[in-house]
Design a protein around this motif. Structure first.
Motif, PDB file in Angstrom:
ATOM      1  N   ARG A   1       4.204  -1.873  14.931  1.00  0.00           N
ATOM      2  CA  ARG A   1       3.097  -1.670  14.159  1.00  0.00           C
ATOM      3  C   ARG A   1       2.996  -0.322  13.809  1.00  0.00           C
ATOM      4  NH1 ARG A   1      -3.506  -2.272  15.392  1.00  0.00           N
ATOM      5  NH2 ARG A   1      -3.800   0.063  15.117  1.00  0.00           N
ATOM      6  N   LEU A   2       3.143  -0.104  12.368  1.00  0.00           N
ATOM      7  CA  LEU A   2       3.067   1.350  11.735  1.00  0.00           C
ATOM      8  C   LEU A   2       1.825   1.594  11.116  1.00  0.00           C
ATOM      9  CD1 LEU A   2       6.729   1.874  10.478  1.00  0.00           C
ATOM     10  CD2 LEU A   2       5.837   2.552  12.742  1.00  0.00           C
ATOM     11  N   ALA A   3       0.801   2.401  11.745  1.00  0.00           N
ATOM     12  CA  ALA A   3      -0.356   2.428  11.059  1.00  0.00           C
ATOM     13  C   ALA A   3      -0.760   3.836  10.529  1.00  0.00           C
ATOM     14  CB  ALA A   3      -1.546   2.091  12.102  1.00  0.00           C
ATOM     15  N   THR A   4      -1.431   3.934   9.513  1.00  0.00           N
ATOM     16  CA  THR A   4      -1.765   5.271   8.692  1.00  0.00           C
ATOM     17  C   THR A   4      -2.962   5.982   9.811  1.00  0.00           C
ATOM     18  OG1 THR A   4      -3.499   4.347   7.633  1.00  0.00           O
ATOM     19  CG2 THR A   4      -1.380   4.485   6.623  1.00  0.00           C
ATOM     20  N   PRO A   5      -2.466   7.376  10.087  1.00  0.00           N
ATOM     21  CA  PRO A   5      -3.486   7.875  10.898  1.00  0.00           C
ATOM     22  C   PRO A   5      -5.005   8.444  10.154  1.00  0.00           C
ATOM     23  CG  PRO A   5      -1.993   9.475  10.268  1.00  0.00           C
ATOM     24  CD  PRO A   5      -1.399   8.052   9.622  1.00  0.00           C
ATOM     25  N   ASP A   6      -5.945   8.517  10.951  1.00  0.00           N
ATOM     26  CA  ASP A   6      -7.207   8.909  10.276  1.00  0.00           C
ATOM     27  C   ASP A   6      -7.827   7.980   9.090  1.00  0.00           C
ATOM     28  OD1 ASP A   6      -7.235  10.973  12.388  1.00  0.00           O
ATOM     29  OD2 ASP A   6      -5.717  12.153  11.130  1.00  0.00           O
TER      30      ASP A   6
ATOM     31  N   ILE B   1       8.235  -5.940  11.478  1.00  0.00           N
ATOM     32  CA  ILE B   1       7.287  -4.531  11.247  1.00  0.00           C
ATOM     33  C   ILE B   1       6.066  -5.057  10.402  1.00  0.00           C
ATOM     34  CG2 ILE B   1       7.130  -2.120  10.198  1.00  0.00           C
ATOM     35  CD1 ILE B   1      10.152  -2.040  10.498  1.00  0.00           C
ATOM     36  N   TYR B   2       4.992  -4.453  10.634  1.00  0.00           N
ATOM     37  CA  TYR B   2       3.861  -4.457  10.138  1.00  0.00           C
ATOM     38  C   TYR B   2       3.039  -3.142   9.724  1.00  0.00           C
ATOM     39  CZ  TYR B   2      -0.315  -5.017  13.225  1.00  0.00           C
ATOM     40  OH  TYR B   2      -1.094  -4.492  14.079  1.00  0.00           O
ATOM     41  N   PHE B   3       2.680  -2.913   8.470  1.00  0.00           N
ATOM     42  CA  PHE B   3       1.965  -1.663   8.298  1.00  0.00           C
ATOM     43  C   PHE B   3       0.686  -1.764   7.964  1.00  0.00           C
ATOM     44  CE2 PHE B   3       6.283  -1.371   6.704  1.00  0.00           C
ATOM     45  CZ  PHE B   3       6.853  -0.127   6.901  1.00  0.00           C
ATOM     46  N   LEU B   4      -0.067  -1.014   8.694  1.00  0.00           N
ATOM     47  CA  LEU B   4      -1.732  -0.995   8.608  1.00  0.00           C
ATOM     48  C   LEU B   4      -2.311   0.003   7.983  1.00  0.00           C
ATOM     49  CD1 LEU B   4      -4.265  -2.514   9.569  1.00  0.00           C
ATOM     50  CD2 LEU B   4      -4.124  -1.356  11.753  1.00  0.00           C
ATOM     51  N   GLU B   5      -3.237  -0.150   7.142  1.00  0.00           N
ATOM     52  CA  GLU B   5      -4.039   0.709   6.346  1.00  0.00           C
ATOM     53  C   GLU B   5      -5.460   0.372   6.888  1.00  0.00           C
ATOM     54  OE1 GLU B   5      -3.908   2.012   1.958  1.00  0.00           O
ATOM     55  OE2 GLU B   5      -5.707   1.064   2.356  1.00  0.00           O
ATOM     56  N   THR B   6      -5.799   1.136   7.643  1.00  0.00           N
ATOM     57  CA  THR B   6      -7.501   0.956   8.306  1.00  0.00           C
ATOM     58  C   THR B   6      -8.505   1.247   7.299  1.00  0.00           C
ATOM     59  OG1 THR B   6      -6.705   1.275  10.606  1.00  0.00           O
ATOM     60  CG2 THR B   6      -9.033   1.269  10.116  1.00  0.00           C
ATOM     61  N   GLY B   7      -9.486   0.495   7.070  1.00  0.00           N
ATOM     62  CA  GLY B   7     -10.443   0.438   5.887  1.00  0.00           C
ATOM     63  C   GLY B   7     -11.619   1.379   6.571  1.00  0.00           C
ATOM     64  N   ALA B   8     -12.490   1.644   5.616  1.00  0.00           N
ATOM     65  CA  ALA B   8     -13.508   2.194   6.000  1.00  0.00           C
ATOM     66  C   ALA B   8     -14.822   1.857   5.106  1.00  0.00           C
ATOM     67  CB  ALA B   8     -13.771   3.688   5.945  1.00  0.00           C
ATOM     68  N   VAL B   9     -15.869   1.649   5.563  1.00  0.00           N
ATOM     69  CA  VAL B   9     -17.295   1.014   4.949  1.00  0.00           C
ATOM     70  C   VAL B   9     -16.993   0.017   3.771  1.00  0.00           C
ATOM     71  CG1 VAL B   9     -19.312   1.916   3.691  1.00  0.00           C
ATOM     72  CG2 VAL B   9     -17.899   3.417   5.329  1.00  0.00           C
ATOM     73  N   ALA B  10     -16.989   0.294   2.607  1.00  0.00           N
ATOM     74  CA  ALA B  10     -16.773  -0.782   1.675  1.00  0.00           C
ATOM     75  C   ALA B  10     -15.231  -1.215   1.358  1.00  0.00           C
ATOM     76  CB  ALA B  10     -17.327  -0.529   0.239  1.00  0.00           C
TER      77      ALA B  10
ATOM     78  N   VAL C   1      -2.879  -5.155   5.101  1.00  0.00           N
ATOM     79  CA  VAL C   1      -1.809  -5.323   5.838  1.00  0.00           C
ATOM     80  C   VAL C   1      -0.328  -5.512   5.176  1.00  0.00           C
ATOM     81  CG1 VAL C   1      -0.440  -6.837   7.866  1.00  0.00           C
ATOM     82  CG2 VAL C   1      -2.936  -5.714   7.986  1.00  0.00           C
ATOM     83  N   VAL C   2       0.656  -4.813   5.413  1.00  0.00           N
ATOM     84  CA  VAL C   2       1.977  -5.087   4.622  1.00  0.00           C
ATOM     85  C   VAL C   2       2.885  -5.568   5.637  1.00  0.00           C
ATOM     86  CG1 VAL C   2       3.598  -4.260   3.091  1.00  0.00           C
ATOM     87  CG2 VAL C   2       1.212  -3.449   2.699  1.00  0.00           C
ATOM     88  N   TYR C   3       3.326  -6.661   5.410  1.00  0.00           N
ATOM     89  CA  TYR C   3       4.247  -7.206   6.502  1.00  0.00           C
ATOM     90  C   TYR C   3       5.779  -6.845   5.875  1.00  0.00           C
ATOM     91  CZ  TYR C   3       0.697 -10.263   8.182  1.00  0.00           C
ATOM     92  OH  TYR C   3      -0.151 -10.705   8.880  1.00  0.00           O
ATOM     93  N   ASP C   4       6.504  -6.550   6.645  1.00  0.00           N
ATOM     94  CA  ASP C   4       7.995  -6.557   6.852  1.00  0.00           C
ATOM     95  C   ASP C   4       8.817  -7.057   7.807  1.00  0.00           C
ATOM     96  OD1 ASP C   4      10.639  -5.695   6.017  1.00  0.00           O
ATOM     97  OD2 ASP C   4      10.384  -3.653   6.872  1.00  0.00           O
ATOM     98  N   ARG C   5       8.863  -8.289   7.820  1.00  0.00           N
ATOM     99  CA  ARG C   5       9.228  -9.318   8.871  1.00  0.00           C
ATOM    100  C   ARG C   5      10.511 -10.326   8.547  1.00  0.00           C
ATOM    101  NH1 ARG C   5       3.558 -11.407  10.455  1.00  0.00           N
ATOM    102  NH2 ARG C   5       4.551 -12.274  12.434  1.00  0.00           N
TER     103      ARG C   5
END
Length: 345
Positions: free
Chosen positions: A13-18, A88-97, A102-106
């Motif tokens: 899992r590769l997630a964007t920070p903050d 691999i999956y890439f995660l961009e964590t949302g906020a409020v609205a 998730v983007v898959y690379d599998r």
């Protein structure tokens, strides 16, 4: 002590920070996760012996992944080696609205190229008290679906209860088969079916009358899902329990969370938790499933097991990463009504 076996894909899992967007991120936070592996970690944290079965390449990344699972007490002795890459999956964590993405690379991952006969299911399921899989696994490839069916039929023959989380992911069904074509044969062998408010509709065309997930206002009426549970048990008579998780999305940071369980006699509904300032909701359903399996094995009581599952999953929303790193005592404390978050000294 009850031993649980789970089968599926574990990924990097590769997630964007903050909460940065993909286009903003100059780095990613690397962890591991995947539906059935997440369930395995939950159960290990609760003190149950658990084995996770998968197929991984023989390289340093896969070795790091397996070490991470073993660190939390998950057995990996029946993992098979082969293929060239970990998914691999890439995660961009949302906020409020803004929702999470998730983007898959599998594609062509080791487990996507698994085939029947690669896992000795008689040995892997020896002394097991439970077997669990999710709808993500048969969505990966025909080989993964066939291997999953092989495992289910072996568990059925050995008298081992089988559970599934329907876990419909439209972006994964790309090998020429639909979930509606593949899933029925696998679900027929299940003693417990878990889904969310949309899974049964997306996979089997079964939906509650008058329900619109987009217009719940953050509150989901569990009573509406009794018809869904009845229809699922009518179609899959082996299933003695059908469970639906109830997520009311106010926004990306604020959800309500509950669940219902149909056992053929009555519809049980758990308390509803108001979850604000969500840290990480990925793995929420898996943490529910882990809590439910533990509750059924440890308590032998449907209502208490359901309440444990919902409380465990509510706590998962406060923990970064796929894994639910909580203890039985912490979950039971929340079940008793202590959600204050005060410092424990």
């Amino acid at each position: 002590m009850s031993k649980v076996v789970t089968f599926g894909e574990v990924m990097l899992r590769l997630a964007t920070p903050d909460r940065l967007r993909f286009g903003q991120a100059g780095s990613f936070t690397a962890t591991f996760g995947g539906g059935e592996a997440n369930v395995a970690v939950s159960l290990a944290n609760y003190g149950l012996p658990v084995e996770f079965v998968t197929r991984v390449p023989k390289n340093d990344i896969a070795d790091s992944c397996l070490r991470e699972l073993r660190k939390y007490g998950v057995g990996t002795s029946h993992v098979v080696y082969g293929g060239e890459r970990l998914g691999i999956y890439f995660l961009e964590t949302g906020a409020v609205a803004r929702p999470s993405k998730v983007v898959y690379d599998r594609a062509h991952s080791s487990v996507s190229e698994i085939a029947p006969g690669m896992v000795d299911w008689e040995k892997a399921l020896q002394d097991a008290s439970w077997f669990h899989w999710t709808g993500i696994t048969p969505a990966i490839s025909q080989g993964a679906a066939d291997a999953c069916l092989e495992a289910i039929r072996t568990a059925n023959r050995l008298g081992i209860p089988v559970s599934t989380d329907l876990n419909y992911r439209k972006n994964l069904w790309k090998y020429g088969k639909t979930a509606a074509e593949v899933m029925p044969a696998l679900v027929e062998g299940c003693d417990l079916i878990l889904g969310n408010e949309e899974d049964a509709e997306k996979v089997f065309g079964i939906k509650p009358e008058g329900f619109d997930a987009a217009s719940t206002g953050g509150r989901v009426d569990g009573a509406r899902f009794e018809s869904v549970c009845r229809q699922l048990t009518a179609r899959f008579p082996r299933a003695k329990r059908v469970v639906i998780t109830l997520r009311g999305a106010v926004n990306a940071d604020h959800n309500t969370w509950s669940g219902v369980l149909w056992n053929g006699r009555e519809l049980l509904q758990a308390p509803t938790y108001d979850i604000t300032d969500i840290v990480d909701r990925v793995g929420g359903g898996d943490s529910f499933m882990g809590g439910l399996i533990y509750g059924l094995l440890a308590y032998g009581d449907d209502r208490r097991a359901l309440n444990f599952a919902v409380a465990a999953s509510a706590l998962k929303h406060t923990i970064y990463g796929d894994f639910n790193l909580v203890t039985v005592a912490e979950v039971e404390n929340l079940m008793k009504g202590d959600g204050s978050g005060r410092v424990v000294r």
